[in-house]
Design an enzyme around this catalytic site. Sequence first.
Site, short mmCIF file in Angstrom:
data_model
loop_
_atom_site.label_atom_id
_atom_site.label_comp_id
_atom_site.label_asym_id
_atom_site.label_seq_id
_atom_site.Cartn_x
_atom_site.Cartn_y
_atom_site.Cartn_z
CB CYS A 32 40.94 67.32 78.81
SG CYS A 32 42.06 67.09 77.42
CB CYS A 35 39.75 64.83 74.19
SG CYS A 35 41.03 64.35 75.36
CG ASP A 512 -2.24 81.40 71.44
OD1 ASP A 512 -2.68 82.36 70.80
OD2 ASP A 512 -2.77 80.27 71.45
CG ASP A 712 -0.93 74.16 69.38
OD1 ASP A 712 -0.18 73.73 68.50
OD2 ASP A 712 -1.91 73.52 69.81
CG ASP A 716 0.22 79.53 68.80
OD1 ASP A 716 -0.50 80.19 68.03
OD2 ASP A 716 -0.15 79.08 69.89
#
Length: 830
Positions: A32, A35, A512, A712, A716
């Site tokens: 849960c 925990c 791009d 890329d 990029d």
Amino acid sequence: MNTNRPSRKRMRITVEEQRTLHERLKIIGMHCASCAITIEKKLRQLPGIKRVSVSLAGEEAVVEFDASSVSLRDIVRAIREVGYDAYREEAVFLASNLATSDDEILVETRLSKARGVVEVRASHTTRRVYVAYNPVSTSVEEIRGVLEGMGYRVERVEHGEEGVEDVESKIVLHEIKKLRQQLTVSAVLSAILLSYMVLGSIGFSVPFWSYRNIVGFALSTPVLVFGGSRFFRGAYRAFRNLSANMDTLVSLGAGSAYVYSLATTLGLVESTSVYYDATSMIITFILLGRYLEARMKLRTSDAVRRLASLQPKTARVIRGGAEVEVPIPDVRVGDIVVVKQGERIPVDGVVEEGSGYVDESLVTGESMPVHKKPRSPVIAGSLLVSGYLKIVATRVGSQTVLAQMARLVRQAQASKPPIQRLVDRVAGVFSWLVIGIAVLTFMYWYLVAGLPLEKSLVFMASVLLVSCPCALGLATPIVVVVGVGRLAEMGVIARNAEALEKAAKADVVVFDKTGTLTHGKPRVVAVEAFKGYIVEDVIRLAATAEKRSEHPIARAIVENAKKHGVEPLEPEFFESIPGQGVVAGVNGKVVGVGNERLVEGLGASLEGSVKSIVDKYRERGATVVYVVYDGKLVGVVAVADEPRETAKKAVSVLKAMGLHVVMLTGDNESTARAIAKRLGIDEVYAEVAPEDKADKVRELQRKGHIVVMVGDGINDAPSLVQADVGIAMGGGTDIAREAGDFILVSNNLLSVPAIIEASRVIKKKIKFNLFWAFIYNVALIPVAAGAFYSYGLALRPELAALAMAFSSVSVTMNALRLRRWRPRIVAREG
């Protein structure tokens, strides 16, 4: 004197000793949200802990820590101190030259710093090294490599060979087995007890009816002790850590009903009613819910297990001129691997000999088999449908694209979106709030309303049992785990859950151009010559100038020269001028290849007739470079980079989804607009230098847009990082190094709208789950507390437990529906 001992001067330590380490530990015993919060709180108290993220859905902890301040052993010990455990395995290494106590100290010191090693014990008397390790982070072969790198000869290893997916399955299957045993015993005894009590109550003759309380005690006690032991242990663990969780609520609810019934049986309380059957049914219903939840959780990571299962266990390698089948860990970079028709490729590599069609669909999402020939790259896990290949291994083991995909997906599944942090804070106090409501409920009905003790206890127990912090804790992470896995099956790697949340809100997608919307493989489509020069002269001059350049256009020009049988000269000098082009020395004169700025810099002039020729090619979407020789413009070269087959469809789908599409490029305005027009893109930023692309993204963000950048993953990187969401075109390269929040393993642009659609679906699932978890509690807690008791409506404890169990199951089932989800435009159909 032992001459076989390794010389310390010759030792090559391959142990990772950088200060900051990352570990992913599979946690045993979590069920849960409380925990997860308990473990996170404990780990954050350790010195040197930089970041902790504990995932309930993934049942794992991701820890970033300073290795000089805290060790993995300390982290595991801390987890165990709060009542949980971290899964680890053991291996024994027989090192023939482990000869002295000094060797013991050296091995223990060095090996304890290795990634994933929890504990090391070395014995020179038995020449053995005992290692406890985290199989998610390291392997026996890696540990063996460290020992051998230190100069020790490992003669034998005693261990169990398991992959990460085996570890996860093993833990969950073990939990399912235990739950099934407890559920079977509890269900049988509860069914007998319930039947006994119902039949006796309606007048049927049942044995020992006058001793029904003792019969109830005899049948319910094994259920409480055997079936309910996990809840009482969990409650005690929470109590020790000054917290409360679902186990606390179940233990208090079932325990109070049992204690009251026992007190009645012993004559300590005057009452005609006992709740042994209710106690048994409470435990049985909660175990049933846990069992169903565990079964479904096993399916949430199916995607990653399927990825990992694609990796063959052995490979056929050429050794000593013969084909030898060896285990995958024994394959080395540079080995020649033989793959026959119908076999899976075991390593990343390059085809050296042979040809065939390879099905990469399960790795990249591309449905059509790809033809492979010498010099073609291949990916581990893909299937050779037809043909025969000899492959030079370039990546093996944990470095293959397949292994990187599985690793990145697991990391993303363990991450938390921002909304989950708020939910965790609420879940942290939820159980205490419920306990408070339960106590107030009891006090009201017993002290104020004057109801009998047993009825007041029933209301209190119902409040404790109907509340479900687990549904709250599972609502978000279970959806993230399934959603990230589903994307992986489509060839998309999500790096973190936060990116999913942002992608769902995106309103602008920026592409791009070169290498993203286009193939990134330009080719020469036309050459024009001026000033009395012929086309062959222009080709030779251009190829000579570009011979030493690595730019894609340069490679296209050189390839075109080879195609036409023109041999470039050896340039006397070469210089690349960023943003303009290149210049080189030929026959004592300067030749330049580049744009208008280079032409002006070299003193050449652009005549009107040349401009009309250039405009003609640019309107067709080609990039035009000028060739200048000895201060004169002698020709132009038109280079075209064709759009990807899926680019136009991807743009159309994105626009239909309500997103604004932008193209960003360093290319000429006319060329950029020609390509944009072909693809249906309305807004274009052209002639943008690589270093300025991030500024354009920032400009859109200032206008209030949530920006997705597609480019890329390496070239990029700045703009991908600047964007709210970065999508990198992986193309089967080293995806772990790519920038971006998402990585397209294949270069199918239809994956971009699929990512955004998936993010929106995941967001809706999370919202629904959270809504259900909150509404469920808001609606049923008042009913359980007796708010409608005057109208004859009340909730018995066993029915409250059933409702609690199935609230978690319903949240998990809703998340699992994502496994069947398909985008409106399926990426792999592109």
